[in-house]
Enzyme design. Structure first.
Site, PDB file in Angstrom:
ATOM      1  N   ASP A   1       0.840  -1.221   0.000  1.00  0.00           N
ATOM      2  CA  ASP A   1       0.000   0.000   0.000  1.00  0.00           C
ATOM      3  C   ASP A   1       0.864   1.255   0.000  1.00  0.00           C
ATOM      4  O   ASP A   1       0.548   2.249  -0.661  1.00  0.00           O
ATOM      5  CB  ASP A   1      -0.903   0.021   1.248  1.00  0.00           C
TER       6      ASP A   1
ATOM      7  N   GLU B   1      -3.100  -2.198  -8.610  1.00  0.00           N
ATOM      8  CA  GLU B   1      -1.866  -1.434  -8.877  1.00  0.00           C
ATOM      9  C   GLU B   1      -1.921  -0.795 -10.256  1.00  0.00           C
ATOM     10  O   GLU B   1      -0.913  -0.583 -10.897  1.00  0.00           O
ATOM     11  CB  GLU B   1      -0.596  -2.276  -8.736  1.00  0.00           C
TER      12      GLU B   1
HETATM   13  N1  LIG Z   1      -0.960  -3.899  -1.280  1.00  0.00           N
HETATM   14  C1  LIG Z   1      -1.949  -3.943  -2.152  1.00  0.00           C
HETATM   15  N2  LIG Z   1      -1.936  -4.895  -3.111  1.00  0.00           N
HETATM   16  C2  LIG Z   1      -2.929  -4.940  -4.016  1.00  0.00           C
HETATM   17  C3  LIG Z   1      -3.986  -4.003  -3.981  1.00  0.00           C
HETATM   18  N3  LIG Z   1      -4.816  -4.311  -5.018  1.00  0.00           N
HETATM   19  C4  LIG Z   1      -4.307  -5.368  -5.664  1.00  0.00           C
HETATM   20  N4  LIG Z   1      -3.149  -5.779  -5.069  1.00  0.00           N
HETATM   21  C5  LIG Z   1      -2.252  -6.877  -5.434  1.00  0.00           C
HETATM   22  O1  LIG Z   1      -1.599  -6.566  -6.653  1.00  0.00           O
HETATM   23  C6  LIG Z   1      -1.083  -7.790  -7.210  1.00  0.00           C
HETATM   24  C7  LIG Z   1      -1.250  -7.751  -8.705  1.00  0.00           C
HETATM   25  O2  LIG Z   1      -0.594  -8.831  -9.225  1.00  0.00           O
HETATM   26  P1  LIG Z   1      -0.655  -9.267 -10.747  1.00  0.00           P
HETATM   27  O3  LIG Z   1      -1.865  -8.692 -11.426  1.00  0.00           O
HETATM   28  O4  LIG Z   1      -0.479 -10.756 -10.801  1.00  0.00           O
HETATM   29  O5  LIG Z   1       0.542  -8.584 -11.440  1.00  0.00           O
HETATM   30  P2  LIG Z   1       2.015  -8.246 -11.002  1.00  0.00           P
HETATM   31  O6  LIG Z   1       2.541  -9.139  -9.923  1.00  0.00           O
HETATM   32  O7  LIG Z   1       2.069  -6.781 -10.739  1.00  0.00           O
HETATM   33  O8  LIG Z   1       2.813  -8.602 -12.306  1.00  0.00           O
HETATM   34  P3  LIG Z   1       2.842  -7.856 -13.706  1.00  0.00           P
HETATM   35  O9  LIG Z   1       1.691  -6.865 -13.736  1.00  0.00           O
HETATM   36  O10 LIG Z   1       2.695  -8.918 -14.710  1.00  0.00           O
HETATM   37  O11 LIG Z   1       4.164  -7.152 -13.774  1.00  0.00           O
HETATM   38  C8  LIG Z   1      -1.852  -8.902  -6.527  1.00  0.00           C
HETATM   39  O12 LIG Z   1      -0.974  -9.570  -5.661  1.00  0.00           O
HETATM   40  C9  LIG Z   1      -2.943  -8.178  -5.732  1.00  0.00           C
HETATM   41  O13 LIG Z   1      -3.239  -8.861  -4.521  1.00  0.00           O
HETATM   42  C10 LIG Z   1      -3.992  -3.007  -2.951  1.00  0.00           C
HETATM   43  O14 LIG Z   1      -4.870  -2.155  -2.843  1.00  0.00           O
HETATM   44  N5  LIG Z   1      -2.945  -3.014  -2.065  1.00  0.00           N
END
Ligand SMILES: Nc1nc2c(ncn2[C@@H]2O[C@H](COP(=O)(O)OP(=O)(O)OP(=O)(O)O)[C@@H](O)[C@H]2O)c(=O)[nH]1
Length: 348
Positions: free
Chosen positions: A224, A250
Site C-alpha cells: 500500500d 496497482e
Molecule cells: N498492497 C496492495 N496490493 C494490491 C492491492 N490491489 C491489488 N493488489 C495486489 O496486486 C497484485 C497484482 O498482481 P498481478 O496482477 O499478478 O501482477 P504483477 O505481480 O504486478 O505482475 P505484472 O503486472 O505482470 O508485472 C496482486 O498480488 C494483488 O493482490 C492493494 O490495494 N494493495
C-alpha cells in the site's frame, strides 16, 4: 426565507460541480441583487498562481465551463488583480471600489482544509450590507461543505486520486466535447479549438511491475505504501490539467492533453524514469510499465481503455519497465488491429 430555502434546495439537488457552482452563483446574484457574480478557480503553474473564471452570472446572461477538462476563460495571473491576491493570501473577504465603473467588487476566498481553491467575486452597485455579506458567506459555507462531499465520493480512499466512477464520467464529458466540436457550427468549433489549444487528449494506463512480489516479500502494508508514494509522484510529475485516476489494484490511469505524440511520450517516459530512480522505503526499486493511446471523438470508453491496455500488455510481455504507444505498435506491425464490433446496433 422561503426564497432562500428554494435556492438551497435547488443547489443541493446537483451532483455535478458545474451545476452546483452555477446554482450558488445564480442564488447570490438574485439574493444580494448583484450586477454580476463570478467564480474563479485557482491553479498553480510553477511559482505563479492563476485564476480561471469557470462560472459567470450577470445581466448579460450565464456561462460556465461544462467539464473538468474545460478550463473556462483565459487564466488570469493573480498579480493582475490585487484584491484577489489579498483575498487568497489573507484568506478573508476583500472589497475594492472600481472608481472607473463605479462598482464595488467583493472577493470571497474559497478554501477547504486551508487549501485555496478559488475566489467568488460579487460585483454590486453599492457595498454589500452586513445582511447580504452574511447571505454570501452562508452560501459559500454550503458550497464548501457540498464540495467536500463531492470530493470524497470522487476519490480513491488510499491514494486520494480520482476513482474509477469519476473516470467514466470525466471521459464521457471529454468525448461529448470532442463530438460537439466536430459536429457544431464553424464558429463554435473554432472557439472550442482555441479553448483546447493545448492539444488532443491521450489516455495512458500505468501498472506496477511484479507488484505481487512486493506484497509477498514485504507484506500488504508496504504494498500500500508503494501505491501511495506512486500516487504522490504522479501528482508531482504530471501537469495540473492532466487527470490522474487509480483504477483499482496497482493500475493507474492518466488522461493527458498534449499537442503531439512526442510530447505525451516524453511526459510518460519522464515519469517512468522518475519511478525507476526512486528509492521506495524498505522495498527499494520499483518499476512500472505504461501503455497509451490517442482519444478520438467517436471512440467508446471500452475501446480507448482496451487499446491502452493492449499497449500495456505488450510492454509487460516484452521486458516491462517501458512505455508503449498503441498507435506506434500498430504502425510498426508489432500488434494487429483490434477487431471491429461485428454489427452496430441501434436502440430505440
Ligand atoms: N498492497 C496492495 N496490493 C494490491 C492491492 N490491489 C491489488 N493488489 C495486489 O496486486 C497484485 C497484482 O498482481 P498481478 O496482477 O499478478 O501482477 P504483477 O505481480 O504486478 O505482475 P505484472 O503486472 O505482470 O508485472 C496482486 O498480488 C494483488 O493482490 C492493494 O490495494 N494493495
Amino acid at each position: 426565507m422561503i426564497h432562500v430555502l428554494k435556492h438551497v434546495e435547488s443547489i443541493t439537488q446537483h451532483r455535478d460541480r458545474a451545476l452546483l457552482e452555477l446554482g450558488v452563483a445564480s442564488a447570490l446574484f438574485e439574493l444580494v441583487k448583484a450586477q454580476e457574480v463570478n467564480l474563479y478557480k485557482a491553479s498553480q503553474h510553477g511559482e505563479e498562481t492563476y485564476l480561471a473564471r469557470v462560472t459567470h452570472v450577470g445581466q448579460d446572461g450565464v456561462s460556465y465551463s461544462q467539464s473538468e477538462f474545460d478550463e473556462g476563460g483565459e487564466p488570469l495571473p493573480l498579480h493582475d488583480r490585487p484584491e484577489m491576491i489579498a483575498s487568497v493570501e489573507q484568506s478573508q473577504i476583500v472589497r475594492r471600489h472600481d472608481t472607473e465603473r463605479n462598482l464595488h467588487i467583493h472577493c470571497f476566498p474559497i478554501s477547504i482544509d486551508s487549501r485555496v481553491l478559488g475566489v467568488l467575486e460579487v460585483v454590486c452597485g453599492a457595498p454589500l450590507a452586513d445582511d447580504d455579506l452574511g447571505t454570501a458567506e452562508g452560501f459559500l459555507g454550503l458550497y464548501r461543505n457540498y464540495l467536500s462531499l463531492l470530493d470524497y465520493s470522487e476519490r480513491d480512499t488510499l491514494t486520494g486520486l480520482l476513482n474509477r466512477k469519476t473516470f467514466d464520467e470525466n471521459l464521457s464529458k471529454i468525448l461529448g466535447h470532442l463530438l460537439s466540436s466536430q459536429d457544431g457550427d464553424a464558429a463554435t468549433a473554432q472557439r472550442r479549438r482555441v479553448q483546447h489549444d493545448e492539444g488532443n487528449h491521450w489516455l495512458a494506463v500505468l501498472d506496477v511491475d511484479h507488484f505481487k512480489r512486493v506484497n509477498d516479500q514485504f507484506g500488504h502494508l508496504y504494498g500500500d505504501e508503494v501505491l501511495l508514494l506512486l500516487a504522490r509522484l504522479m501528482l508531482e510529475s504530471f501537469r495540473h490539467q492532466d487527470r490522474l485516476f487509480r483504477f483499482g489494484g496497482e493500475e493507474f490511469v492518466v488522461v493527458l492533453r498534449a499537442t503531439s505524440e512526442e510530447e505525451v511520450a516524453t511526459a510518460l517516459e519522464r515519469f517512468r524514469n522518475t519511478v525507476e530512480n526512486r528509492d521506495f522505503p524498505q522495498v527499494g526499486r520499483v518499476t512500472i510499465s505504461i501503455g497509451y493511446t490517442a482519444v478520438h471523438a467517436r471512440d467508446s470508453i471500452p475501446d480507448i481503455v482496451g487499446r491502452a491496455d493492449e499497449a500495456l500488455y505488450f510492454a509487460k510481455e516484452n521486458g516491462r519497465n517501458q512505455v508503449c504507444s498503441y498507435e506506434l505498435l500498430l504502425g510498426t506491425g508489432k500488434i494487429m488491429p483490434r477487431a471491429a464490433p461485428e454489427s452496430e446496433m441501434e436502440l430505440f
